[in-house]
Design an enzyme around this catalytic site. Sequence first.
Site, mmCIF file in Angstrom:
data_model
loop_
_atom_site.group_PDB
_atom_site.id
_atom_site.type_symbol
_atom_site.label_atom_id
_atom_site.label_comp_id
_atom_site.label_asym_id
_atom_site.label_seq_id
_atom_site.Cartn_x
_atom_site.Cartn_y
_atom_site.Cartn_z
ATOM 1 N N GLY A 1 0.837 -1.201 0.000
ATOM 2 C CA GLY A 1 0.000 0.000 0.000
ATOM 3 C C GLY A 1 0.868 1.246 0.000
ATOM 4 N N ALA A 2 0.650 2.099 -0.994
ATOM 5 C CA ALA A 2 1.433 3.336 -1.086
ATOM 6 C C ALA A 2 0.478 4.521 -1.064
ATOM 7 C CB ALA A 2 2.289 3.337 -2.352
ATOM 8 N N LEU B 1 -4.553 13.983 -2.726
ATOM 9 C CA LEU B 1 -3.458 14.954 -2.634
ATOM 10 C C LEU B 1 -3.453 15.750 -1.333
ATOM 11 C CD1 LEU B 1 -3.275 16.301 -6.305
ATOM 12 C CD2 LEU B 1 -2.219 14.286 -5.306
ATOM 13 N N ARG C 1 -3.063 14.564 1.412
ATOM 14 C CA ARG C 1 -2.229 13.884 2.405
ATOM 15 C C ARG C 1 -1.144 13.003 1.803
ATOM 16 N NH1 ARG C 1 -6.890 11.823 1.308
ATOM 17 N NH2 ARG C 1 -7.103 9.602 0.979
ATOM 18 N N ASP D 1 -5.997 -0.254 2.669
ATOM 19 C CA ASP D 1 -7.266 0.431 2.870
ATOM 20 C C ASP D 1 -8.437 -0.523 2.848
ATOM 21 O OD1 ASP D 1 -7.338 -0.354 0.303
ATOM 22 O OD2 ASP D 1 -7.809 1.594 -0.545
ATOM 23 N N ARG E 1 -5.905 -6.814 3.707
ATOM 24 C CA ARG E 1 -5.258 -6.963 5.020
ATOM 25 C C ARG E 1 -5.262 -8.421 5.439
ATOM 26 N NH1 ARG E 1 -7.750 -1.754 6.779
ATOM 27 N NH2 ARG E 1 -6.000 -0.471 7.417
ATOM 28 N N CYS F 1 -3.042 -12.329 15.655
ATOM 29 C CA CYS F 1 -3.020 -11.981 14.241
ATOM 30 C C CYS F 1 -4.221 -11.099 13.913
ATOM 31 C CB CYS F 1 -2.977 -13.230 13.353
ATOM 32 S SG CYS F 1 -4.588 -13.947 12.974
ATOM 33 N N CYS G 1 -7.546 -12.704 14.679
ATOM 34 C CA CYS G 1 -7.810 -13.267 16.012
ATOM 35 C C CYS G 1 -9.064 -12.664 16.637
ATOM 36 C CB CYS G 1 -6.623 -13.058 16.941
ATOM 37 S SG CYS G 1 -5.350 -14.307 16.731
ATOM 38 N N CYS H 1 -36.750 -6.083 0.991
ATOM 39 C CA CYS H 1 -37.989 -5.318 1.071
ATOM 40 C C CYS H 1 -37.768 -3.925 1.659
ATOM 41 C CB CYS H 1 -39.037 -6.071 1.892
ATOM 42 S SG CYS H 1 -39.678 -7.480 0.982
#
Lengths: 695, 532
Positions: A101-102, A134, A136, A194, A199, A235, A238, A250
Amino acid sequence: MEDKSANAGTEVPAPAAAEAPAPSHLEKQEQHQNAQEQPQQPPQPTQQQSTQRQPPQEQVAPTKSTPQRRPQVTPRDRFNHQSLGVSLNSNVKQARVLMVGAGGIGCELLKNLVLTGFGEIHVVDLDTIDLSNLNRQFLFGHEHIKKSKALVAKDAAQKFNPNVRIVAHHANIKDAQFSVSWFRGFRVVFNALDNLEARRHVNRMCLAADVPLVESGTTGFNGQVQVIKKGVTACYDCTPKEAPKSFPVCTIRSTPSQPIHCIVWAKSYLLNEIFGTSEDQAVFDHSEDAENASEIEELRRESQALKKIREAVGTPEFPRMLFDKVFNADIERLRSVEDMWKSRRAPEPLKYETLMDQAKDATAAKSSVLANDQNVWSLEESLVVFNDSLERLSKRLLELKNAKEESAPEPVITFDKDDQDTLDFVASSANIRSTIFGIDRKSRFDIKQMAGNIIPAIATTNAIVAGLCVLQAFKVLKGEYSEAKEVFLTPFAPARLLAPDRSREPNAACPVCGVFNTAVTVDPSRTTLHDLVDGLLRKHLGFSEKDFVLNNEVGILYDPDETDNLPKKLVELGIGDGSFLTVIDEDDEDAWVNVVISVEEGSFGEDESPFQSSSAEHPEIPRKPKKAAPAETNGAADQNGDDAVEEVGAPKGVKRTRPDDDGGQPLKKARMAESAGDDIVVIEDAGGAIVIGDD
Amino acid sequence: MTEVMEQTPPALHGPSEKERKYDRQLRLWAASGQSALESAHILLVNSGCGTVGIETLKNLVLPGIGKFTIADEAIVSDSDLGVNFFLDESSRGRSRAECCTELLLELNPEVEGHWWPEPNASSTFDGFLQTSEPFTTIMYSMPISPERLRLLQEYGKEHQTPLVAIHSVGFYGYFSVSLPGTFPIVDTHPDETATTDLRLLSPWPELSEFAKEMTKNIDTMDNHEHGHLPLVVILLHYLDKWKQSHDGAYPIAYQDKIAFRNMVSDAMRRDNPEGGEENFEEAVGAVMKHVVKPDLPGTLKQVFECSHPDSQEARSSFWIIADAVRQFYEKNDRLPVTGSLPDMKALSTVYIKLQNIYKEKARRDAAEVLDLVRSAQGGEDVDPAEVEQFCSNARFIKLINGADVGVKSLAQVTEQELGNDEVAAIAGPEMPFSLIPIYLALTSTSHTGTATAKDIMASITERVPAAAGKERILQAAEEVARSGGNELHNISAVIGGMVAQEMIKIITKQYIPIDNVCIFDGIDSRCQVARL
């Protein structure tokens, strides 16, 4: 854009996935080489070995000094040397680490890793840069919009420390190339993701490879960091994670009582019926269908009728036809079901013609209505936006149809919160429907958050969390797991700001880490299932006295009654590099925990054994905890990625806590789920609040 | 789909590009917070390794601070390159302020950046301060010369400018916020569930009427109707009954509340197919929290009692409204109704009616306060929206008193913390040790880059005699001495994130900033906030 991040390929329908640029050739080749060189290495090397094995300075280093050989301190590294101390500092310089993740946390983390001098940093991200990043994601500028996050981040960060080697992969971390043996080549893995699914995947891979993982996430001012080390700390799975929210059919189609119901209707039903493939099933909870069989049947008929109108997309009559169908005829039909409105306010159908007459002023002010993001549109203004967005979307669909190749599938338009046309359509349709049902209308700004599951994200929180990740990595490098902390940002506890806690212990009953991991190298075109069942499981791992079942992600491969597969070659069974196999001990007493075997490919001489295990003979496999979960049915899925979201999380049919929809409540502030970071994203088609942040 | 989107001129529809860029943060501090950020001008007085201040600025430039200025006389050296991300090879030998300004500006074209001293500028630091446009907030990193510190403190006093001191050395750091005078925050973003104020013990006529009307046939109504009475109506009904049997008194004492709760619980119908009623369960669950006398929270009492001697400050809209709310409270013996109604089991139509009753009352209360505001000197121009916000947030308004009234001395705080540590030593890991030793050691090097552990201890014991010979203080002194005044990038990145977060709270006047020192221990990933 964020929506597509790590989900593409599995969750997102084809057209959206096709939009993501293909991984660059260069990077692909490099990964390929990497993957190939692995099987020749001794199985399950210790971490020390694996780091040393990697030449940390493959490229021609622009400076003369190679940090790990020369104890001399460069001026650039003086502060690190002094404050980290010689031993930790040289550990850092030699470490080969992976950052998944970048995005929000990733940009901050990469900066910190580079300036701390980590020897080799691999960056994997599938996503491309969006304008809303942008505020952050500071490694990216305006000129980078739509480019690969991984590649741009690498280029931006590299120049600040030429002694560090950065390798970027514009790819999905779930791709087969990122195998267990590839993960094993890293000293530490950082999750800066994200979404839940990715993950979970990295968590499983790190457990299988026995590589420590530093997991992190942020949501608004909140954030969290934890260290995951197999058998030592808890982990990611867990503790159960919040499941995506779904709604009874409905509630969405017949008896909405909250703005979110109308938003989900517009996004997952109406938009999809007109411009997409079909209704978006993931968001619907069908568990109550049986009780409402006749209404469900009516709804099915309604959808059929709507599909017919679809033919008229692009014609001048289309907006009126659509409007009078869904906001008049369908509503009249609902009204006629008197039982439904005994304890509810009955909906009030609208007429296109009449409303158009009332909307003259709003029509004249169209451009200012469209620019109005924060205020709530009136009914008339909603109609203006409805018509305008319909026109834009119809035009787009026709253009896509004209441009398509003969053999290509029919083009579709799917919801994307940053696609203004789809957002306008969803916001205006939702507001018109809300008006009909006497529900509060919402501003487009708010609807965007609810429909797109946007989680707020800011630079400061990401900066704090990324810095804490590196501090935890120091503990990992020193092997001081007892010192590793699970740190929470507590921005609203003004006496603390940070709440570090001792790492939690693994949950013995965890279906993901409460297993015995091992690896086997096979030649799939030669090795048979019998070789594995008899040679590996019975003789080598010690299952000879036991009843057991062997599964892969598809289903049962072997059990005492299912022996047909035994003579087959693994290749015939679809087992190869990157496959996972799960062995479930069926004994009632003293059963062993599930054994999860990651498969790697290799080749063997004619007279050699057709497989090689990474474990010693008869390894000590732990016993299942007393109250073992009934793992038989989904044991395989636990380790085998793709469907794990459904299996591990609560199933789709989970009822809402308040199944009765009578209360016309104001929508609660969207409390997005657990951790997030940056952009949030949600698993795109889960209309409810699944979570997730940071990309 | 992207191609087509590009063909449509973005001006025609949708939010502006700026709104889209800032979307994820607007959801935290809204347009009002954003516009406060965009009109702010921040001064960073940089020194030492100079990283922590730049990291803080980065976190302010990204969300779109209006303007910043860096004052820093340092020239970029090799060691700067190793610790500061906003310097590269080409920066070597140039002005650090200039190089950092340039690279920071690349992050956000909307931001304006300046630096001092520009070449050939003969102006002194004092002259620079006096001739610059006013700064919204000033932050300075340690070490700083006593003379320069004095100038900044004078400036802060004169211009009512918040000052933030930052010190990052090795694995340690702290930052300290000095707010001028009193600093009120209306928009504290309390947890939504906390803001509910149902006024069950002081209902107004419309609310009582509504409840009476709905419950007049409570014993004979059908199960469906009974099972959909909103909890507010249920509680008001049984409070009335309670009063009749208790000489007109409400259940206030704990024992009485328990008895009242049983009364409500007993009224639940259990002979229905579900064997109970969700709405009654909600009502039972709400007794302890919502059957309460209207009170005046301490924080607001502090606002009412605060004397604001500064006449200019006294005429600010905050104090005019605060005074009006005080008058309202004195007259009505209650605060204005907030108007929010939580989610509860009810028929849609009933819920909406009830919601309107609360909203209407809130509107009338706010109108009454507005009348009081209008009749006050200077109250003519106060924005009604500000009055409404004050009324709905009244119970959560927070006043941070920047003035050093009644604050304990450093020596007193330290002695208290050392006392706690003796308990912590026995209590084990659940009770962490004080981080005051880190603060003492760092503040001993406020004006000098390096110092020996002995020098540091001498400075500490001079200020805090009780610190002499204390093992943990000596350890902190040694750690600070060992770091030689150098910053670790990663530690400065964490502190820079925390400082920027507090700066945003101060500039936007939203959320509650820390009061007033935050000490960070990067070895334990731990913080402590103290009033120092």
